[in-house]
Write an enzyme that holds these catalytic residues in place. Sequence first.
Site, PDB file in Angstrom:
ATOM      1  N   GLU A  71     -10.477   1.451   1.830  1.00 29.76           N
ATOM      2  CA  GLU A  71      -9.538   1.674   2.943  1.00 29.76           C
ATOM      3  C   GLU A  71     -10.042   2.799   3.852  1.00 29.76           C
ATOM      4  O   GLU A  71      -9.924   2.728   5.081  1.00 29.76           O
ATOM      5  CB  GLU A  71      -8.142   2.020   2.400  1.00 29.76           C
ATOM      6  CG  GLU A  71      -7.135   2.192   3.533  1.00 29.76           C
ATOM      7  CD  GLU A  71      -5.775   2.688   3.086  1.00 29.76           C
ATOM      8  OE1 GLU A  71      -5.353   2.368   1.955  1.00 29.76           O
ATOM      9  OE2 GLU A  71      -5.132   3.407   3.866  1.00 29.76           O
ATOM     10  N   THR A 117      -3.097   5.155   2.792  1.00 27.31           N
ATOM     11  CA  THR A 117      -1.729   4.686   2.494  1.00 27.31           C
ATOM     12  C   THR A 117      -1.324   4.846   1.034  1.00 27.31           C
ATOM     13  O   THR A 117      -0.152   4.724   0.703  1.00 27.31           O
ATOM     14  CB  THR A 117      -1.606   3.193   2.850  1.00 27.31           C
ATOM     15  OG1 THR A 117      -2.611   2.486   2.124  1.00 27.31           O
ATOM     16  CG2 THR A 117      -1.741   2.938   4.332  1.00 27.31           C
TER      17      THR A 117
HETATM   18 FE1  SF4 Z   1      -1.589  -1.084   0.318  1.00 25.38          FE
HETATM   19 FE2  SF4 Z   1       0.914  -0.274   0.728  1.00 25.38          FE
HETATM   20 FE3  SF4 Z   1      -0.045  -2.352   2.082  1.00 25.38          FE
HETATM   21 FE4  SF4 Z   1       0.495  -2.541  -0.492  1.00 25.38          FE
HETATM   22  S1  SF4 Z   1       1.992  -2.214   1.169  1.00 25.38           S
HETATM   23  S2  SF4 Z   1      -1.346  -3.307   0.515  1.00 25.38           S
HETATM   24  S3  SF4 Z   1      -0.092  -0.545  -1.265  1.00 25.38           S
HETATM   25  S4  SF4 Z   1      -0.737  -0.258   2.233  1.00 25.38           S
END
Ligand code: SF4
Length: 319
Positions: free
Chosen positions: A136, A175
């Site tokens: 990421e 994230t």
């Molecule tokens: Fe990643 Fe959060 Fe998206 Fe799930 S909701 S793929 S953990 S960024």
Amino acid sequence: MTHAETEKPRIRLLVAAPRGFCAGVDRAIKIVELAIEKYGAPVYVRHEIVHNRYVVDELKKLGAIFVEELDEVPDGVPVVFSAHGVPKAVPHKAEQRGLEYLDATCPLVSKVHRQAERQVEAGRHIIFVGHANHPEVIGTFGQVDDGMMTLVETLEDVADLSPPDPEKLSFLTQTTLSVDDTRAIVDALKNRFPSIIGPKGEDICYATSNRQDAVKNIAQSCDLVLVIGAPNSSNSLRLVEVAEREGTTSYLIQRADEIDFSWMKNVKTLGLTAGASAPEILVREVVTQLEQQYIVDEEKVVTADERMVFKLPRGLEPA
Ligand code: SF4
């Protein structure tokens, strides 16, 4: 009750909720499944679609082929980009080669990509809070020109920063970080660079923070917490840390057969959760494994109700 069952010890099992699949992972897996349905096998996937071996193996059975780089994708076959996001150069290269591609980047990661572009357009240097070499982070760095973004992983990194213009800074975050650690790093950034701007709070997604809250909520009542997830899954590793910080021993396991029953000595209450890329079937597998040894009193402990669903790319909606 059978004779054997009367001899089994009892164990209380607190199962955290929310746990397991988030909306971004669910969408990414559906994209691969629907691409195979639409184009026929094989469909290439650049990088593990989500960080979970079980998921990857199931998709391989359907006809997905996983590769690390676009160069490994032959001409004329479709390719899917993983939920973690990719540097801009990747779709660009796919277009140059005339490859059909489907982008399974989680919309919440794409949102960070757009913020990065906007901040650089506004003439700001970005301080990015994240883990080096995570896909990421590589994808987000690849949204802007080299040198426009600096990575910080720790409070020490914040102290060592020497940005080009301290008055023109913004911050963004990965994230799937620890909510508590990130807050401390963002506070340190704001203290050192009072004019730094950034998103309200940080970019940690709803699924990451909900899973951390849920495990925090059960950890103190447990003698041990098991987290189902892959060793390269950032959000799963953070769940282990959160439980440990509550003073409870915690182990990351990929599958039920990794449970070492010597861990269970003196455990009366066991906590169980799963990272955002781990399917529920693996949670049930662990419960079944525990039932071989114990009479399991299972309790679900809910801290949030999740209803997030992300739209599929156009042209790939199920019939
Ligand atoms: Fe990643 Fe959060 Fe998206 Fe799930 S909701 S793929 S953990 S960024």
